[in-house]
Design a protein around this motif. Structure first.
Motif, PDB file in Angstrom:
ATOM      1  N   VAL A   7       0.840  -1.195   0.000  1.00 18.97           N
ATOM      2  CA  VAL A   7       0.000   0.000   0.000  1.00 18.97           C
ATOM      3  C   VAL A   7       0.876   1.247   0.000  1.00 18.97           C
ATOM      4  CG1 VAL A   7      -1.715   1.347   1.281  1.00 18.97           C
ATOM      5  CG2 VAL A   7      -1.963  -1.135   1.086  1.00 18.97           C
ATOM      6  N   ILE A   8       1.794   1.343   0.954  1.00 22.70           N
ATOM      7  CA  ILE A   8       2.696   2.499   0.995  1.00 22.70           C
ATOM      8  C   ILE A   8       4.127   2.004   1.181  1.00 22.70           C
ATOM      9  CG2 ILE A   8       2.529   2.877   3.499  1.00 22.70           C
ATOM     10  CD1 ILE A   8       2.369   5.734   0.977  1.00 22.70           C
ATOM     11  N   ARG A   9       5.053   2.604   0.450  1.00 22.93           N
ATOM     12  CA  ARG A   9       6.456   2.222   0.574  1.00 22.93           C
ATOM     13  C   ARG A   9       7.330   3.469   0.592  1.00 22.93           C
ATOM     14  NH1 ARG A   9      10.486  -0.021  -3.245  1.00 22.93           N
ATOM     15  NH2 ARG A   9       8.853  -0.246  -4.823  1.00 22.93           N
ATOM     16  N   LEU A  10       8.165   3.567   1.605  1.00 21.22           N
ATOM     17  CA  LEU A  10       9.186   4.608   1.682  1.00 21.22           C
ATOM     18  C   LEU A  10      10.509   3.950   1.314  1.00 21.22           C
ATOM     19  CD1 LEU A  10       6.876   5.343   3.854  1.00 21.22           C
ATOM     20  CD2 LEU A  10       8.524   7.017   4.679  1.00 21.22           C
ATOM     21  N   ALA A  11      11.159   4.458   0.281  1.00 18.05           N
ATOM     22  CA  ALA A  11      12.371   3.824  -0.232  1.00 18.05           C
ATOM     23  C   ALA A  11      13.535   4.817  -0.245  1.00 18.05           C
ATOM     24  CB  ALA A  11      12.118   3.295  -1.644  1.00 18.05           C
ATOM     25  N   GLY A  12      14.600   4.502   0.482  1.00 17.53           N
ATOM     26  CA  GLY A  12      15.806   5.323   0.488  1.00 17.53           C
ATOM     27  C   GLY A  12      15.568   6.757   0.913  1.00 17.53           C
ATOM     28  N   VAL A  13      14.714   6.944   1.929  1.00 16.85           N
ATOM     29  CA  VAL A  13      14.312   8.292   2.332  1.00 16.85           C
ATOM     30  C   VAL A  13      15.396   8.982   3.166  1.00 16.85           C
ATOM     31  CG1 VAL A  13      12.715   9.578   3.818  1.00 16.85           C
ATOM     32  CG2 VAL A  13      11.834   7.879   2.204  1.00 16.85           C
ATOM     33  N   HIS A  14      15.699  10.219   2.779  1.00 14.94           N
ATOM     34  CA  HIS A  14      16.595  11.086   3.548  1.00 14.94           C
ATOM     35  C   HIS A  14      15.823  12.347   3.921  1.00 14.94           C
ATOM     36  CE1 HIS A  14      20.557   9.111   2.559  1.00 14.94           C
ATOM     37  NE2 HIS A  14      19.747   8.546   1.670  1.00 14.94           N
ATOM     38  N   LYS A  15      15.952  12.766   5.184  1.00 14.75           N
ATOM     39  CA  LYS A  15      15.307  14.010   5.602  1.00 14.75           C
ATOM     40  C   LYS A  15      16.123  14.659   6.712  1.00 14.75           C
ATOM     41  CE  LYS A  15      12.326  17.294   5.853  1.00 14.75           C
ATOM     42  NZ  LYS A  15      12.206  18.279   4.737  1.00 14.75           N
ATOM     43  N   ARG A  16      16.455  15.938   6.491  1.00 18.54           N
ATOM     44  CA  ARG A  16      17.147  16.707   7.523  1.00 18.54           C
ATOM     45  C   ARG A  16      16.468  18.060   7.651  1.00 18.54           C
ATOM     46  NH1 ARG A  16      23.193  17.437   5.640  1.00 18.54           N
ATOM     47  NH2 ARG A  16      22.876  15.238   5.152  1.00 18.54           N
ATOM     48  N   PHE A  17      16.558  18.622   8.853  1.00 28.00           N
ATOM     49  CA  PHE A  17      16.009  19.941   9.117  1.00 28.00           C
ATOM     50  C   PHE A  17      17.141  20.930   9.351  1.00 28.00           C
ATOM     51  CE2 PHE A  17      12.611  17.041  10.475  1.00 28.00           C
ATOM     52  CZ  PHE A  17      11.529  17.572   9.800  1.00 28.00           C
ATOM     53  N   ASN A  18      16.891  22.188   8.984  1.00 29.51           N
ATOM     54  CA  ASN A  18      17.868  23.275   9.165  1.00 29.51           C
ATOM     55  C   ASN A  18      19.240  22.929   8.594  1.00 29.51           C
ATOM     56  OD1 ASN A  18      15.924  24.756  10.819  1.00 29.51           O
ATOM     57  ND2 ASN A  18      16.415  23.277  12.430  1.00 29.51           N
ATOM     58  N   PRO A  19      19.303  22.505   7.322  1.00 32.26           N
ATOM     59  CA  PRO A  19      20.588  22.118   6.739  1.00 32.26           C
ATOM     60  C   PRO A  19      21.580  23.284   6.706  1.00 32.26           C
ATOM     61  CG  PRO A  19      18.905  22.350   5.033  1.00 32.26           C
ATOM     62  CD  PRO A  19      18.197  22.438   6.344  1.00 32.26           C
ATOM     63  N   ALA A  20      22.850  22.929   6.865  1.00 36.58           N
ATOM     64  CA  ALA A  20      23.956  23.891   6.802  1.00 36.58           C
ATOM     65  C   ALA A  20      23.861  24.974   7.869  1.00 36.58           C
ATOM     66  CB  ALA A  20      24.030  24.523   5.409  1.00 36.58           C
ATOM     67  N   THR A  21      23.226  24.648   8.999  1.00 36.18           N
ATOM     68  CA  THR A  21      23.189  25.572  10.132  1.00 36.18           C
ATOM     69  C   THR A  21      23.649  24.823  11.377  1.00 36.18           C
ATOM     70  OG1 THR A  21      20.947  25.098  10.941  1.00 36.18           O
ATOM     71  CG2 THR A  21      21.154  26.644   9.090  1.00 36.18           C
ATOM     72  N   ILE A  22      23.843  25.573  12.464  1.00 40.08           N
ATOM     73  CA  ILE A  22      24.268  24.954  13.707  1.00 40.08           C
ATOM     74  C   ILE A  22      23.183  24.037  14.279  1.00 40.08           C
ATOM     75  CG2 ILE A  22      23.422  26.818  15.204  1.00 40.08           C
ATOM     76  CD1 ILE A  22      26.011  26.443  16.848  1.00 40.08           C
ATOM     77  N   ASN A  23      21.927  24.263  13.833  1.00 35.97           N
ATOM     78  CA  ASN A  23      20.794  23.460  14.309  1.00 35.97           C
ATOM     79  C   ASN A  23      20.437  22.317  13.366  1.00 35.97           C
ATOM     80  OD1 ASN A  23      20.308  25.094  16.649  1.00 35.97           O
ATOM     81  ND2 ASN A  23      19.374  26.645  15.307  1.00 35.97           N
ATOM     82  N   GLU A  24      21.328  21.995  12.451  1.00 41.20           N
ATOM     83  CA  GLU A  24      21.026  20.926  11.497  1.00 41.20           C
ATOM     84  C   GLU A  24      20.767  19.600  12.227  1.00 41.20           C
ATOM     85  OE1 GLU A  24      23.417  18.405   8.104  1.00 41.20           O
ATOM     86  OE2 GLU A  24      23.562  20.603   8.059  1.00 41.20           O
ATOM     87  N   THR A  25      19.660  18.955  11.825  1.00 40.82           N
ATOM     88  CA  THR A  25      19.292  17.671  12.420  1.00 40.82           C
ATOM     89  C   THR A  25      18.923  16.700  11.306  1.00 40.82           C
ATOM     90  OG1 THR A  25      18.383  18.766  14.377  1.00 40.82           O
ATOM     91  CG2 THR A  25      17.726  16.483  14.001  1.00 40.82           C
ATOM     92  N   GLU A  26      19.594  15.568  11.269  1.00 42.62           N
ATOM     93  CA  GLU A  26      19.277  14.547  10.277  1.00 42.62           C
ATOM     94  C   GLU A  26      18.362  13.511  10.923  1.00 42.62           C
ATOM     95  OE1 GLU A  26      21.595  13.016   6.559  1.00 42.62           O
ATOM     96  OE2 GLU A  26      22.521  12.250   8.381  1.00 42.62           O
ATOM     97  N   VAL A  27      17.131  13.431  10.420  1.00 41.38           N
ATOM     98  CA  VAL A  27      16.138  12.517  10.998  1.00 41.38           C
ATOM     99  C   VAL A  27      16.213  11.152  10.323  1.00 41.38           C
ATOM    100  CG1 VAL A  27      13.690  12.149  11.480  1.00 41.38           C
ATOM    101  CG2 VAL A  27      14.629  14.466  11.534  1.00 41.38           C
ATOM    102  N   PHE A  28      16.272  11.131   8.993  1.00 39.97           N
ATOM    103  CA  PHE A  28      16.317   9.870   8.253  1.00 39.97           C
ATOM    104  C   PHE A  28      17.508   9.842   7.306  1.00 39.97           C
ATOM    105  CE2 PHE A  28      11.566  10.039   8.878  1.00 39.97           C
ATOM    106  CZ  PHE A  28      11.518   8.970   9.765  1.00 39.97           C
ATOM    107  N   THR A  29      18.183   8.695   7.296  1.00 43.27           N
ATOM    108  CA  THR A  29      19.250   8.438   6.335  1.00 43.27           C
ATOM    109  C   THR A  29      18.993   7.072   5.716  1.00 43.27           C
ATOM    110  OG1 THR A  29      20.839   9.686   7.682  1.00 43.27           O
ATOM    111  CG2 THR A  29      21.738   8.235   5.992  1.00 43.27           C
TER     112      THR A  29
END
Length: 263
Positions: A7-29
């Motif tokens: 039904v639903i498939r997430l494939a190779g998902v990458h998600k980060r917030f506030n990239p290239a800042t001091i607050n950068e957070t990588e949630v999914f790799t």
């Protein structure tokens, strides 16, 4: 052995917030997850584990940085939220987000009944469907079938959440997403909503993904359980393996993760 339908498939998902800042957070790799037809998946995890971010990516309120999201094999990675809403029903933690408080129960149901349709200048309420709407409200066992002209804003939180659940499933959907939909309710209302959820999911054979902080609900409901931590699935159990899980097992894993993280 018969293969299961995706039904639903997430494939190779990458998600980060506030990239290239001091607050950068990588949630999914390189995150991968597939939910199959007829599954009721309960998802638990600590704050920041990626649960809500995953739901937002599925529903389109967040866009991923890299990877793909497939709905029944169709690539919806770039599809806007309103287009995905035709196929995905979502119930939020806040009961106010799933209904229009300034409209009556009848008006809310008329809008939900026409989801994905065309709204013109004709009257928005289809009173010819009133008997059907009342029959649907009767399923809630809350007496709302006799209050169709009451403003939704006058209902209790539990009543509004029950109505939100009903509205999200009035038209055919591929996936039901429950975003901590009992978290804002008192214990009695939470239990009532979970029992209603379970009944609707089974009666309508809805493929469902539920994020919850309530470990007992995660154990008692659904046929698959996932625990997330650090953007990964540290537990993924279904069928008999899922049924064998107890709340103490989940707590034990939580404690192990906390020790590893120095908490």
């Amino acid at each position: 052995m018969e293969s299961k339908s995706e039904v639903i498939r997430l494939a190779g998902v990458h998600k980060r917030f506030n990239p290239a800042t001091i607050n950068e957070t990588e949630v999914f790799t390189d995150f991968n997850l597939t939910v199959y037809e007829g599954e009721f998946v309960s998802i638990v995890g600590s704050n920041g584990s990626g649960k809500t971010t995953m739901l937002n990516l599925i529903c389109g309120s967040l866009m991923l940085d890299c990877g793909k999201i497939l709905l029944r094999g169709c690539d919806i990675t770039g599809a806007p939220e309103y287009r995905r809403a035709r196929h995905i029903g979502r119930v939020f933690q806040d009961p106010a987000r799933g209904t229009c408080p300034s409209l009556t129960i009848l008006e809310n149901m008329s809008l939900a009944d026409n989801k994905g349709g065309i709204f013109g200048l004709r009257e928005g309420i289809n009173r010819r469907r009133l008997d059907y709407y009342k029959s649907q409200l009767e399923l809630l066992h809350l007496g709302l079938e006799d209050k169709t002209d009451v403003l939704v804003g006058a209902l209790s939180g539990g009543q509004r959440q029950a109505l939100s659940l009903l509205l999200s499933t009035m038209t055919p959907i591929d996936l039901l997403v429950l975003d901590e939909h009992t978290a804002s309710l008192d214990p009695n209302s939470s239990q009532t909503i979970m029992e209603l959820t379970d009944r609707l999911v089974k009666e309508r054979n809805l493929t469902t993904v539920m994020v919850t902080h309530n470990l007992r609900f995660a154990v008692d409901y659904g046929n698959r359980i996932i625990m997330m931590h650090g953007g990964k699935c540290v537990i993924d159990a279904e069928g008999a393996e899922k049924s064998a899980y107890q709340v103490r097992d989940l707590l034990g894993t939580f404690n192990e993760i906390s020790i590893e993280c120095g908490n």
